[in-house]
Design a protein around this motif. Structure first.
Motif, PDB file in Angstrom:
ATOM      1  N   PHE A  82       0.830  -1.208   0.000  1.00  0.00           N
ATOM      2  CA  PHE A  82       0.000   0.000   0.000  1.00  0.00           C
ATOM      3  C   PHE A  82       0.867   1.261   0.000  1.00  0.00           C
ATOM      4  N   PRO A  83       0.390   2.298  -0.698  1.00  0.00           N
ATOM      5  CA  PRO A  83       1.126   3.568  -0.752  1.00  0.00           C
ATOM      6  C   PRO A  83       0.719   4.483   0.393  1.00  0.00           C
ATOM      7  N   ALA A  84       1.644   4.779   1.256  1.00  0.00           N
ATOM      8  CA  ALA A  84       1.402   5.702   2.357  1.00  0.00           C
ATOM      9  C   ALA A  84       2.546   6.705   2.380  1.00  0.00           C
ATOM     10  N   ALA A 125       6.376  10.039  -9.861  1.00  0.00           N
ATOM     11  CA  ALA A 125       5.904   9.009 -10.789  1.00  0.00           C
ATOM     12  C   ALA A 125       5.719   9.503 -12.216  1.00  0.00           C
ATOM     13  N   ALA A 126       5.506  10.800 -12.411  1.00  0.00           N
ATOM     14  CA  ALA A 126       5.314  11.325 -13.765  1.00  0.00           C
ATOM     15  C   ALA A 126       6.482  11.009 -14.686  1.00  0.00           C
ATOM     16  N   MET A 127       7.674  10.799 -14.120  1.00  0.00           N
ATOM     17  CA  MET A 127       8.845  10.555 -14.960  1.00  0.00           C
ATOM     18  C   MET A 127       8.710   9.283 -15.795  1.00  0.00           C
ATOM     19  N   TRP A 141      -0.550  10.232   4.758  1.00  0.00           N
ATOM     20  CA  TRP A 141      -1.607  10.181   3.745  1.00  0.00           C
ATOM     21  C   TRP A 141      -1.615   8.779   3.146  1.00  0.00           C
ATOM     22  N   LEU A 142      -2.696   8.051   3.376  1.00  0.00           N
ATOM     23  CA  LEU A 142      -2.854   6.702   2.829  1.00  0.00           C
ATOM     24  C   LEU A 142      -3.568   6.828   1.488  1.00  0.00           C
ATOM     25  N   ARG A 143      -2.893   6.422   0.405  1.00  0.00           N
ATOM     26  CA  ARG A 143      -3.407   6.639  -0.942  1.00  0.00           C
ATOM     27  C   ARG A 143      -3.824   5.350  -1.623  1.00  0.00           C
ATOM     28  N   GLY A 144      -4.177   4.355  -0.838  1.00  0.00           N
ATOM     29  CA  GLY A 144      -4.646   3.090  -1.386  1.00  0.00           C
ATOM     30  C   GLY A 144      -5.084   2.183  -0.254  1.00  0.00           C
ATOM     31  N   LYS A 145      -5.725   1.080  -0.581  1.00  0.00           N
ATOM     32  CA  LYS A 145      -6.192   0.150   0.439  1.00  0.00           C
ATOM     33  C   LYS A 145      -5.014  -0.647   0.991  1.00  0.00           C
ATOM     34  N   PRO A 146      -4.833  -0.669   2.307  1.00  0.00           N
ATOM     35  CA  PRO A 146      -3.687  -1.395   2.890  1.00  0.00           C
ATOM     36  C   PRO A 146      -3.867  -2.908   2.810  1.00  0.00           C
ATOM     37  N   ARG A 147      -2.768  -3.576   2.471  1.00  0.00           N
ATOM     38  CA  ARG A 147      -2.787  -5.028   2.335  1.00  0.00           C
ATOM     39  C   ARG A 147      -1.406  -5.569   2.648  1.00  0.00           C
ATOM     40  N   LEU A 148      -1.344  -6.662   3.394  1.00  0.00           N
ATOM     41  CA  LEU A 148      -0.095  -7.354   3.701  1.00  0.00           C
ATOM     42  C   LEU A 148      -0.164  -8.778   3.165  1.00  0.00           C
ATOM     43  N   THR A 149       0.962  -9.269   2.671  1.00  0.00           N
ATOM     44  CA  THR A 149       1.106 -10.689   2.372  1.00  0.00           C
ATOM     45  C   THR A 149       2.105 -11.271   3.360  1.00  0.00           C
ATOM     46  N   LEU A 150       1.727 -12.386   3.992  1.00  0.00           N
ATOM     47  CA  LEU A 150       2.563 -13.042   4.990  1.00  0.00           C
ATOM     48  C   LEU A 150       2.770 -14.501   4.606  1.00  0.00           C
ATOM     49  N   PRO A 151       3.906 -15.076   4.978  1.00  0.00           N
ATOM     50  CA  PRO A 151       4.125 -16.496   4.704  1.00  0.00           C
ATOM     51  C   PRO A 151       3.308 -17.362   5.655  1.00  0.00           C
ATOM     52  N   GLN A 191       2.216  -0.201 -13.675  1.00  0.00           N
ATOM     53  CA  GLN A 191       1.752   0.263 -12.358  1.00  0.00           C
ATOM     54  C   GLN A 191       2.314   1.650 -12.055  1.00  0.00           C
ATOM     55  N   PHE A 192       3.584   1.859 -12.354  1.00  0.00           N
ATOM     56  CA  PHE A 192       4.192   3.172 -12.124  1.00  0.00           C
ATOM     57  C   PHE A 192       3.544   4.225 -13.021  1.00  0.00           C
ATOM     58  N   GLN A 193       3.287   3.857 -14.258  1.00  0.00           N
ATOM     59  CA  GLN A 193       2.708   4.811 -15.199  1.00  0.00           C
ATOM     60  C   GLN A 193       1.265   5.168 -14.840  1.00  0.00           C
ATOM     61  N   ALA A 194       0.595   4.295 -14.086  1.00  0.00           N
ATOM     62  CA  ALA A 194      -0.789   4.545 -13.695  1.00  0.00           C
ATOM     63  C   ALA A 194      -0.899   5.328 -12.389  1.00  0.00           C
ATOM     64  N   LEU A 195       0.218   5.545 -11.709  1.00  0.00           N
ATOM     65  CA  LEU A 195       0.194   6.276 -10.446  1.00  0.00           C
ATOM     66  C   LEU A 195      -0.111   7.752 -10.676  1.00  0.00           C
ATOM     67  N   PRO A 196      -0.652   8.431  -9.654  1.00  0.00           N
ATOM     68  CA  PRO A 196      -0.776   9.890  -9.755  1.00  0.00           C
ATOM     69  C   PRO A 196       0.596  10.508 -10.042  1.00  0.00           C
ATOM     70  N   ALA A 197       0.608  11.546 -10.844  1.00  0.00           N
ATOM     71  CA  ALA A 197       1.876  12.141 -11.265  1.00  0.00           C
ATOM     72  C   ALA A 197       2.738  12.586 -10.100  1.00  0.00           C
ATOM     73  N   ASP A 198       2.099  12.958  -8.975  1.00  0.00           N
ATOM     74  CA  ASP A 198       2.865  13.472  -7.823  1.00  0.00           C
ATOM     75  C   ASP A 198       3.211  12.394  -6.810  1.00  0.00           C
TER      76      ASP A 198
END
Length: 304
Positions: free
Chosen positions: A131-133, A203-205, A142-152, A244-251
């Protein structure tokens, strides 16, 4: 494989490192009535998580002296940067004993190997954070997506599942081989984010054709190393991560860019150096890493 049984008694929980990821996890726990003990370097009365649903205040204080800790806990979430593990040793001694499950919320594929020597025999549970925070100038997150963890899927995972059950943070369990693949996929994502540091851009780059081409080549280089380490990742993964990077908000930035902008040491070794190191071990050429890694290492040294 069946999920591990959940504890019948609510675990005692502490969180070390209330940065962007740590604040998100602390807020998820507090929202569900499981407020953790907060520990870190900076004394704060509370933490604030911002999101689409408004602000969520997590009561503190953030404790700053491990000598004041009176008892160990059942579960410790470690969200300090990998560069801070050595400095965190007094906290581990105060908060952990052999029964404490330590869930590491850090980047990289070497979480267990790096942190275990500092612990008193506690079981270590690596994770993949999805998740992006972002920490804001006022100290909020600022949490900019739904938080998710993957664990073994291990015997120790039950206490973490119980702690996060019913919270805003989803938990996914993966068999060992699948976890290796997912961890390396996230590592490739983190490695490419290092290019933001070298460009001083967000991310705009990645909308630039030349940067997209460089990112794809870097991802394919890392993909070869990941496969040598046992990750099962198809050729399409490189293009998927770039998309995924290209779909992120530019900032949208990244934690390593935030550290660079703040003049803090960078996690260059666990995010980028690891590709170079493991590539050399397996005899895989890593020409892009051979350029990127020393530049990131130099940037981590600070000004001058």
């Amino acid at each position: 494989m069946a999920p591990p049984p959940l504890p019948t008694i609510a675990p005692t929980i502490a969180l070390l490192g209330p940065g962007a990821i740590g604040t998100t996890i602390a807020a998820a726990l507090h929202e569900a009535g499981r407020t953790p003990m907060l520990c870190g370097r900076t004394a704060l009365p509370s933490l604030t998580l911002r999101g689409d649903g408004g602000d969520l205040l997590v009561p503190g204080p953030v404790r700053t002296d491990p000598a004041t800790i009176e008892t160990t806990v059942d579960l410790l979430f470690v969200a300090v940067k990998a560069t801070q593990i050595e400095a965190a040793a007094p906290w581990f001694a105060a908060l952990c004993d052999a029964r404490t499950v330590v869930c590491v919320l850090q980047n990289g594929v070497e979480q267990e190997r790096r942190i275990a020597p500092s612990l008193p025999g506690s079981p270590v549970l690596p994770s993949v954070v999805w998740f992006p925070a972002q920490r804001q100038p006022d100290g909020s997150v600022w949490l900019r997506g739904k938080p998710r963890l993957t664990l073994p899927q291990t015997p120790a995972v039950g206490v973490v599942v119980a702690a996060l059950q019913g919270t805003r943070c989803a938990v996914e369990l993966a068999a060992a081989a699948d976890f290796t693949s997912l961890a390396w996929r996230k590592l490739l994502q983190n490695a490419v984010a290092g290019l933001m540091v070298l460009a001083g851009r967000r991310a705009a780059m990645f909308s630039r054709a030349d940067i997209a081409g460089l990112a794809l080549a870097y991802l394919r280089e890392g993909l070869a190393v990941a496969r040598a380490e046992g990750a099962v990742l198809g050729d399409a993964v490189a293009q998927e991560i770039l998309a995924q990077f290209q779909a992120l908000p530019a900032d949208m930035g990244s934690s390593i860019l935030a550290d660079r902008e703040a003049g803090r040491p960078l996690e260059w070794d666990i995010r980028n150096g690891v590709v170079q190191r493991y590539g050399r071990f397996h005899g895989i050429p890593t020409p892009i890493s051979d350029l990127v890694v020393p530049l990131l290492a130099a940037a981590s040294d600070g000004p001058g």
